[in-house]
Design a protein around this motif. Structure first.
Motif, PDB file in Angstrom:
ATOM      1  N   ASP A 152     -11.189 -15.215 -79.813  1.00  0.00           N
ATOM      2  CA  ASP A 152     -10.136 -15.109 -78.804  1.00  0.00           C
ATOM      3  C   ASP A 152      -9.096 -14.160 -79.376  1.00  0.00           C
ATOM      4  O   ASP A 152      -8.565 -14.416 -80.465  1.00  0.00           O
ATOM      5  CB  ASP A 152      -9.494 -16.474 -78.530  1.00  0.00           C
ATOM      6  CG  ASP A 152     -10.266 -17.291 -77.527  1.00  0.00           C
ATOM      7  OD1 ASP A 152     -11.510 -17.183 -77.526  1.00  0.00           O
ATOM      8  OD2 ASP A 152      -9.644 -18.044 -76.761  1.00  0.00           O
ATOM      9  N   CYS A 188      -3.926 -18.704 -80.736  1.00  0.00           N
ATOM     10  CA  CYS A 188      -5.179 -18.455 -79.993  1.00  0.00           C
ATOM     11  C   CYS A 188      -5.705 -19.800 -79.502  1.00  0.00           C
ATOM     12  O   CYS A 188      -6.804 -20.236 -79.855  1.00  0.00           O
ATOM     13  CB  CYS A 188      -6.203 -17.768 -80.900  1.00  0.00           C
ATOM     14  SG  CYS A 188      -5.664 -16.167 -81.528  1.00  0.00           S
ATOM     15  N   ARG A 240     -11.781 -11.863 -74.990  1.00  0.00           N
ATOM     16  CA  ARG A 240     -12.816 -12.483 -75.826  1.00  0.00           C
ATOM     17  C   ARG A 240     -13.801 -11.396 -76.229  1.00  0.00           C
ATOM     18  O   ARG A 240     -14.226 -10.601 -75.396  1.00  0.00           O
ATOM     19  CB  ARG A 240     -13.529 -13.605 -75.054  1.00  0.00           C
ATOM     20  CG  ARG A 240     -12.598 -14.790 -74.855  1.00  0.00           C
ATOM     21  CD  ARG A 240     -13.303 -16.077 -74.522  1.00  0.00           C
ATOM     22  NE  ARG A 240     -12.377 -17.196 -74.694  1.00  0.00           N
ATOM     23  CZ  ARG A 240     -11.518 -17.587 -73.755  1.00  0.00           C
ATOM     24  NH1 ARG A 240     -11.471 -16.961 -72.593  1.00  0.00           N
ATOM     25  NH2 ARG A 240     -10.712 -18.598 -73.986  1.00  0.00           N
TER      26      ARG A 240
END
Length: 299
Positions: A223, A212, A257
């Motif tokens: 994320d 990530c 996100r």
């Protein structure tokens, strides 16, 4: 800031480096004028009980000595409190320390950074992930990577990093897409076929694998890296790029996100900070400013 602080030691970290690392770290802290108490549990539950008692008792800081395992335990004790967390990173993975640019494999140096931060009141407020009552600092893994973890944990030989390499080869041979249901924030659940889904509060796991890569520890969001359905050849081609974070450009990889995420999949275990959370389904929530970490001063 009380001058008594607690060193929370994993003696087995980094194949025994944890116990040896406590001494130079303690020396650096004592030289800076702090009274240092060392805490070693008989096992993980006992260690956590003792760490929580130290926090409730008003210790000036809880300083984890070891790798991501002891940091994970320490987070369970300090999250949501005003007690700052220090990290003397001498484990195998050290992804939490890496994300915060703290010294790795240098206990005296890490002790000096921690002492300076305590003296100057330099803390960085970071987010943590939470699943039920469990907190995590770096990455929650599910799918191919967590199956490798499962398999490595079942193996009696070999031990250590080599077991992960063998487990990874075995899982590559057995590679098949997994059916997930994923809900981001308040959005509707979507069904998808994927190789793995990783939820990052921090950027890396497994000792520097930047799964990530764009994750920031203080932006209030996870994320979420989704590696789509791919062949063995594609996975082998993409996998080495994880160390640089350049896998995120691959067409099979998407990043979302979100503040919270729910994952469902049959027969998949979730792992956060390398520790098993148990089988999916699970819901992870990003909690802003959940812990104060003793770090370098900014600027």
């Amino acid at each position: 800031m009380t001058s008594e602080i607690t060193l929370f030691v994993n003696p087995t970290a980094g194949r025994g480096r944890g116990a040896g690392a406590a001494q130079p770290a303690a020396r650096a802290l004592r030289e800076a004028g702090f009274s240092v108490r060392t805490l070693v549990g008989e096992d993980a539950p006992d260690a956590l009980r003792r760490a929580r008692a130290a926090v409730v008792g008003g210790t000036g800081a809880l300083i984890a000595v070891g790798g991501d395992g002891i940091v994970s335990l320490a987070l369970q004790a300090v999250a949501g409190t005003t007690t700052p967390l220090g990290v003397i990173a001498v484990g195998t993975g050290n992804d939490f320390a890496r994300a915060l640019d703290l010294p790795i494999g240098d206990p005296a140096g890490a002790g000096r950074v921690t002492a300076r931060a305590l003296r100057d009141g330099t803390t960085r407020e970071i987010d943590l992930g939470r699943v039920g009552r469990t907190w995590f600092g770096t990455v929650l893994a599910s799918g191919f990577d967590s199956r490798v973890n499962d398999r490595a944990n079942r193996m009696s030989w070999p031990r250590g990093r080599f077991s992960y390499d063998i487990a990874m080869l075995a899982e590559l041979m057995a590679l098949r897409p997994l059916s997930y249901r994923m809900s981001l924030d308040d959005g509707p659940p979507r069904t998808l076929e994927a190789t793995l889904i990783a939820i990052g509060n921090g950027p890396s796991y497994g000792g520097g694998m930047r799964i990530c890569a764009g994750a920031e520890m203080d932006d209030g969001l996870f994320d979420v890296t989704v590696v789509g359905q791919c062949t063995r050849t594609t996975l082998l081609r993409v996998f080495p790029r994880v160390y640089r974070g350049t896998h995120l450009d691959h067409p099979k990889v998407t990043v979302h996100r979100a503040r919270s995420i729910t994952l469902e999949a049959e027969g998949i275990t979730g792992y956060a900070d390398g520790e098993s959370l148990g089988p999916l389904p699970l819901t992870a929530t990003c909690v802003t400013g959940a812990v104060q970490v003793l770090t370098h001063g900014h600027g």
